[in-house]
Design an enzyme around this catalytic site. Sequence first.
Site, PDB file in Angstrom:
ATOM      1  N   LYS A  70     -20.593  44.358   8.751  1.00 12.07           N
ATOM      2  CA  LYS A  70     -20.254  43.626   9.982  1.00 12.07           C
ATOM      3  C   LYS A  70     -18.814  43.886  10.441  1.00 12.07           C
ATOM      4  O   LYS A  70     -18.509  43.756  11.618  1.00 12.07           O
ATOM      5  CB  LYS A  70     -20.485  42.126   9.791  1.00 12.07           C
ATOM      6  CG  LYS A  70     -21.954  41.749   9.771  1.00 12.07           C
ATOM      7  CD  LYS A  70     -22.136  40.239   9.735  1.00 12.07           C
ATOM      8  CE  LYS A  70     -23.616  39.890   9.722  1.00 12.07           C
ATOM      9  NZ  LYS A  70     -23.857  38.451   9.802  1.00 12.07           N
ATOM     10  N   ASP A 106     -24.266  35.314  15.748  1.00  7.18           N
ATOM     11  CA  ASP A 106     -24.537  34.360  14.655  1.00  7.18           C
ATOM     12  C   ASP A 106     -24.068  32.945  15.017  1.00  7.18           C
ATOM     13  O   ASP A 106     -24.792  31.967  14.803  1.00  7.18           O
ATOM     14  CB  ASP A 106     -23.810  34.792  13.368  1.00  7.18           C
ATOM     15  CG  ASP A 106     -24.566  35.872  12.603  1.00  7.18           C
ATOM     16  OD1 ASP A 106     -25.792  35.980  12.764  1.00  7.18           O
ATOM     17  OD2 ASP A 106     -23.907  36.609  11.847  1.00  7.18           O
TER      18      ASP A 106
END
Length: 283
Positions: A70, A106
């Site tokens: 990420k 997210d």
Amino acid sequence: MNAADKKIFGLIGFPVKHSLSPLMHNAAFKALKIDAEYRLFPLQDAEVDDFLKALADENIRGLNVTVPYKQKVIPFLNRVSAEAGLIGAVNTIKVSADGLEGFNTDGEGFLRHLRQDLAFDPQGSAVALLGAGGAARAVSVYLCKAGARRVFIYDTDKPKMDELVKSLSRNFKDVEIKAAASLEDLHLGDAGLLVNATPLGMKEGDPLPIDKGLLKGRLLAYDLIYNPPESRLLKAAKEAGCRISNGLGMLLYQGAASFEIWTGRKAPLEVMREALQQGVEKI
Ligand code: NAP
């Protein structure tokens, strides 16, 4: 339709084989009659660079990114959204003629689940957050953006926790943000929301991430883990009279947000929810 016209989307990370994302996205493509397929791309660290450079050749139009890449993908992107920049991690890449653009869905997924399905508005609330990794960074930025009054964070990795607290404090001056010295220092007694953003609870036999005695009835206890559906923490919180939720709704809403970024179409939420539910029952 030519098979070569099929748009490819997918997930890069390692490992990725247990991901429920293909079920959710392929059901959505089918429901909206989009000629596209979502695939899993397990990558070794040394393969990420070449893979990202060859996306257009493979007709790959969008990606999700999971652990451990990420942060690693950021230098390869042409642009990064303000939110992903604040979080310091990207979980969604859009591939277009202008290059690669990074997003993080997210935190948005977490917040939409809280508000839409759990009727919990973080505005003015006091939050205890376990963990300071990628998921905790996304969740904490969105809790601060949503007007939480206080966010206390506990992570066993002190430098990581201190770095997150420093970054949040710099960007959200109206929120009381603290690195808790211990679990007691999270002040759960007068908090409204407890979030577990550590992996503790995924494996059978994992200990509780927090002492049972600290759980009080007025809390919403939210575990980002959705497999098992009821972690030890959620069981203990339920016994203490708390409202509980696992992270399946967060997975749904982050996926829906990624889908909308890639396709510009409204995500078919109920189709995606049903696909996830069926997937989780088979695990
Ligand atoms: P991560 O980057 O590894 O971060 C986890 C953090 O928790 C690490 O800093 C770790 O410290 C810390 N930690 C471990 N045990 C702890 C303990 N007992 N008390 C306090 N802190 C502890 O992982 P992540 O990517 O943030 O993911 C965290 C969890 O969220 C995983 O279970 C993941 O599956 C879940 N998740 C769910 C969704 C969803 O859509 N539902 C989305 C993203 C992530 P060390 O580094 O020292 O171990």
